[in-house]
Design a protein around this motif. Structure first.
Motif, PDB file in Angstrom:
ATOM      1  N   ASP A 163      73.081  36.570  62.604  1.00  0.00           N
ATOM      2  CA  ASP A 163      73.340  37.853  61.945  1.00  0.00           C
ATOM      3  C   ASP A 163      73.730  37.677  60.494  1.00  0.00           C
ATOM      4  N   ARG A 164      73.944  36.443  60.053  1.00  0.00           N
ATOM      5  CA  ARG A 164      74.358  36.164  58.668  1.00  0.00           C
ATOM      6  C   ARG A 164      73.328  35.373  57.866  1.00  0.00           C
ATOM      7  N   ILE A 165      72.429  34.675  58.537  1.00  0.00           N
ATOM      8  CA  ILE A 165      71.489  33.786  57.842  1.00  0.00           C
ATOM      9  C   ILE A 165      70.065  34.103  58.286  1.00  0.00           C
ATOM     10  N   VAL A 166      69.166  34.188  57.314  1.00  0.00           N
ATOM     11  CA  VAL A 166      67.762  34.494  57.586  1.00  0.00           C
ATOM     12  C   VAL A 166      66.880  33.483  56.863  1.00  0.00           C
ATOM     13  N   LEU A 167      65.890  32.963  57.575  1.00  0.00           N
ATOM     14  CA  LEU A 167      64.882  32.093  56.978  1.00  0.00           C
ATOM     15  C   LEU A 167      63.768  32.965  56.403  1.00  0.00           C
ATOM     16  N   THR A 168      63.377  32.699  55.166  1.00  0.00           N
ATOM     17  CA  THR A 168      62.370  33.537  54.516  1.00  0.00           C
ATOM     18  C   THR A 168      61.215  32.702  53.982  1.00  0.00           C
ATOM     19  N   GLY A 169      60.101  33.358  53.866  1.00  0.00           N
ATOM     20  CA  GLY A 169      58.977  32.848  53.105  1.00  0.00           C
ATOM     21  C   GLY A 169      58.663  33.875  52.031  1.00  0.00           C
ATOM     22  N   ASP A 170      57.998  33.494  50.979  1.00  0.00           N
ATOM     23  CA  ASP A 170      57.680  34.474  49.928  1.00  0.00           C
ATOM     24  C   ASP A 170      56.413  34.064  49.200  1.00  0.00           C
ATOM     25  N   LEU A 171      55.577  35.057  48.948  1.00  0.00           N
ATOM     26  CA  LEU A 171      54.379  34.864  48.138  1.00  0.00           C
ATOM     27  C   LEU A 171      54.416  35.901  47.034  1.00  0.00           C
ATOM     28  N   SER A 172      54.518  35.455  45.782  1.00  0.00           N
ATOM     29  CA  SER A 172      54.655  36.359  44.640  1.00  0.00           C
ATOM     30  C   SER A 172      53.638  36.006  43.567  1.00  0.00           C
ATOM     31  N   SER A 173      53.145  37.040  42.921  1.00  0.00           N
ATOM     32  CA  SER A 173      52.270  36.848  41.758  1.00  0.00           C
ATOM     33  C   SER A 173      52.967  37.414  40.535  1.00  0.00           C
ATOM     34  N   ILE A 174      52.820  36.703  39.390  1.00  0.00           N
ATOM     35  CA  ILE A 174      53.509  37.079  38.162  1.00  0.00           C
ATOM     36  C   ILE A 174      52.485  37.169  37.032  1.00  0.00           C
ATOM     37  N   LEU A 175      52.516  38.281  36.330  1.00  0.00           N
ATOM     38  CA  LEU A 175      51.614  38.510  35.198  1.00  0.00           C
ATOM     39  C   LEU A 175      52.448  38.658  33.936  1.00  0.00           C
ATOM     40  N   ASN A 176      52.182  37.804  32.966  1.00  0.00           N
ATOM     41  CA  ASN A 176      52.914  37.848  31.701  1.00  0.00           C
ATOM     42  C   ASN A 176      52.246  38.789  30.705  1.00  0.00           C
ATOM     43  N   VAL A 177      53.055  39.441  29.902  1.00  0.00           N
ATOM     44  CA  VAL A 177      52.578  40.325  28.843  1.00  0.00           C
ATOM     45  C   VAL A 177      53.112  39.779  27.513  1.00  0.00           C
ATOM     46  N   ARG A 178      52.216  39.711  26.508  1.00  0.00           N
ATOM     47  CA  ARG A 178      52.580  39.183  25.179  1.00  0.00           C
ATOM     48  C   ARG A 178      52.914  37.692  25.232  1.00  0.00           C
ATOM     49  N   GLN A 179      52.205  36.940  26.083  1.00  0.00           N
ATOM     50  CA  GLN A 179      52.347  35.476  26.088  1.00  0.00           C
ATOM     51  C   GLN A 179      51.563  34.926  24.901  1.00  0.00           C
ATOM     52  N   THR A 180      52.244  34.338  23.957  1.00  0.00           N
ATOM     53  CA  THR A 180      51.622  33.958  22.677  1.00  0.00           C
ATOM     54  C   THR A 180      50.757  32.708  22.800  1.00  0.00           C
ATOM     55  N   TYR A 181      51.206  31.763  23.629  1.00  0.00           N
ATOM     56  CA  TYR A 181      50.493  30.488  23.746  1.00  0.00           C
ATOM     57  C   TYR A 181      50.010  30.266  25.178  1.00  0.00           C
ATOM     58  N   THR A 182      48.985  29.376  25.271  1.00  0.00           N
ATOM     59  CA  THR A 182      48.513  28.957  26.586  1.00  0.00           C
ATOM     60  C   THR A 182      49.613  28.184  27.296  1.00  0.00           C
ATOM     61  N   TRP A 183      49.449  27.976  28.649  1.00  0.00           N
ATOM     62  CA  TRP A 183      50.495  27.309  29.425  1.00  0.00           C
ATOM     63  C   TRP A 183      50.813  25.913  28.874  1.00  0.00           C
ATOM     64  N   ASP A 184      49.823  25.241  28.327  1.00  0.00           N
ATOM     65  CA  ASP A 184      50.078  23.884  27.798  1.00  0.00           C
ATOM     66  C   ASP A 184      50.741  23.932  26.430  1.00  0.00           C
ATOM     67  N   GLY A 185      50.765  25.107  25.785  1.00  0.00           N
ATOM     68  CA  GLY A 185      51.466  25.271  24.523  1.00  0.00           C
ATOM     69  C   GLY A 185      50.723  24.797  23.306  1.00  0.00           C
ATOM     70  N   THR A 186      49.437  24.437  23.446  1.00  0.00           N
ATOM     71  CA  THR A 186      48.700  23.858  22.307  1.00  0.00           C
ATOM     72  C   THR A 186      47.796  24.867  21.616  1.00  0.00           C
ATOM     73  N   GLN A 187      47.561  26.021  22.219  1.00  0.00           N
ATOM     74  CA  GLN A 187      46.623  26.970  21.622  1.00  0.00           C
ATOM     75  C   GLN A 187      47.209  28.382  21.698  1.00  0.00           C
ATOM     76  N   ARG A 188      47.044  29.108  20.627  1.00  0.00           N
ATOM     77  CA  ARG A 188      47.567  30.464  20.543  1.00  0.00           C
ATOM     78  C   ARG A 188      46.604  31.438  21.240  1.00  0.00           C
ATOM     79  N   ASN A 189      47.151  32.329  22.038  1.00  0.00           N
ATOM     80  CA  ASN A 189      46.335  33.364  22.674  1.00  0.00           C
ATOM     81  C   ASN A 189      46.026  34.457  21.665  1.00  0.00           C
TER      82      ASN A 189
END
Length: 425
Positions: A163-189
């Protein structure tokens, strides 16, 4: 990564210390900790990529449920992306952090899946957004971080361990807005349209806070409504009980300081019969009693010698002295005990005297019942006289049933015939 885990642990400790229970029906607060794999799908500069999902993300949050269906949660998440070492441009590392505020829907309760008390499976849906930043470390170490906004949504299956502890799973998607650079950080979007996207898959634990037996996640709507209904029924029952007015004087029993007030007399706000001269007789019936009892002042101002023994006998025989009763009752009205006392005193002063007690009822109700009631009233007065010391052999009692001599529709007139009269031998 150690710094990230340390931050998550600190936040979790702080939340567990200060989160407090705010419900009297079920627990509403919970703390959520999770970790797992992730994969950024876009965008990378040419030559950089991550082919498969990899470990490197964790999150901690606190959730509050407004009821057993809807709530809100605030959480912090951290990801460490590492590019594949076999990519043409080589490896890269970027740390990604987000702070999110999300709405939560308990789909199990909305769809009615939690009706069984032993149910251990549940599903939460969540969605919202907030602030995020990407800090590229390798191969470039630009000064400053890439600050952006993000929106996210996810689904969280649950398995209740206790009643106090629960096992969870989670699947989430995240969309960035105004991300200036690519994930590797070498090229500007180019532009500021939504241009960064990743998916997190996690397992974790949820800890429920509070003193109640169950959390809102596992409280069925019908049980909540049932508890409220039972509470309302209990309150209604109490109100109905409080409003009972046994002596029908217009004051409810729970406020009534005089529970056996004579029917029909005026009372104060405490249910006590008004008696301004403090003589024990309600003011409202004194005039009628004066008309039935002969006053000493009626005999030449009290100066004439009077044969009180004969006077009392006459009053008893002629019906000036009666014992009165409430509707349907065999208990004499309190003030009528004086009438019984008149007969008792007379019979003790006149040892040879005998008396017949005659009971009556009004016309309200069944005639057979009223006949029995009139006899029982006479028997009640008989019992009182015997208990007061009068020899039972000097007394007899009968019931004469209904007295039809008064107007049946008049409550006050009916009071006059609910009585026991005396006949002396």
């Amino acid at each position: 990564m150690k710094k990230i885990l340390l931050t998550l642990a600190l936040i979790a400790t702080t939340i567990m210390t200060f989160a407090q229970e705010a419900s009297s029906d079920f627990n509403r607060w919970s703390v959520e900790i999770e970790a797992g794999i992730h994969k950024p799908t876009r965008y990378h500069a040419p030559g950089y990529y991550i082919h498969a999902a990899s470990f490197g993300q964790a999150a901690v949050g606190v959730r509050y449920m407004f009821n057993n269906k809807f709530g809100v949660k605030a959480d912090f998440g951290a990801n460490t992306f590492k590019g594949d070492n076999d990519s043409p441009a080589g490896e890269y590392q970027t740390n990604y952090y987000r702070w999110s505020l999300q709405g939560v829907v308990n789909a199990s309760n909305v769809l009615g899946f939690n009706k069984s008390k032993n149910n251990r499976f549940g599903i939460l849906l969540h969605g919202g957004g907030g602030y995020a930043r990407a800090d590229a470390k390798e191969p470039t170490d630009r000064p400053g971080a890439d600050n952006m906004l993000h929106i996210m949504a996810g689904i969280t299956p649950q398995y209740r361990i206790t009643d106090r502890i629960v096992l969870t799973g989670d699947l989430s998607s995240i969309l960035n807005v105004r991300q200036t650079y690519t994930w590797d950080g070498t090229q500007r979007n180019e532009g500021f349209s939504p241009n960064g996207f990743l998916v997190n898959a996690s397992v974790g634990l949820t800890f429920y806070l509070g003193n109640n037996e169950k959390h809102a996640d596992w409280t069925d709507s019908s049980s909540v409504d049932g508890a409220k209904l039972a509470e309302l029924e209990e309150r209604l029952s109490k109100i109905e009980t409080d409003l009972i007015d046994t002596d029908q004087d217009g004051v409810a029993d729970y406020l009534d300081r005089e529970a056996n007030t004579i029917s029909g007399v005026a009372v104060n706000t405490k249910g006590i019969a008004i008696d301004r001269n403090k003589n024990g007789i309600p003011d409202e019936i004194e005039p009628s009693l004066d008309n039935r009892y002969v006053l000493k002042s009626d005999y030449n101002g009290g100066t004439t010698t009077i044969d009180y023994n004969s006077l009392v006998r006459e009053l008893l025989n002629e019906g000036y002295v009666n014992v009165y009763f409430k509707t349907g009752s065999t208990a004499p009205q309190t003030y009528s005990l004086d009438a019984i006392n008149y007969l008792k005193v007379y019979m003790k002063k006149n040892p040879a005297a005998k008396a017949q007690l005659i009971g009556y009822a009004d016309e309200i109700g069944n005639e057979g019942f009223n006949s029995s009631l009139s006899a029982n009233r006479a028997k009640k007065v008989y019992d009182i006289l015997v208990a007061s010391g009068i020899d039972a052999g000097r007394l007899s009692h009968i019931g004469n049933g209904e007295d039809t001599s008064v107007e049946k529709s008049s409550q006050e007139a009916r009071q006059l015939v609910r009585r026991v009269t005396f006949k002396l031998d």
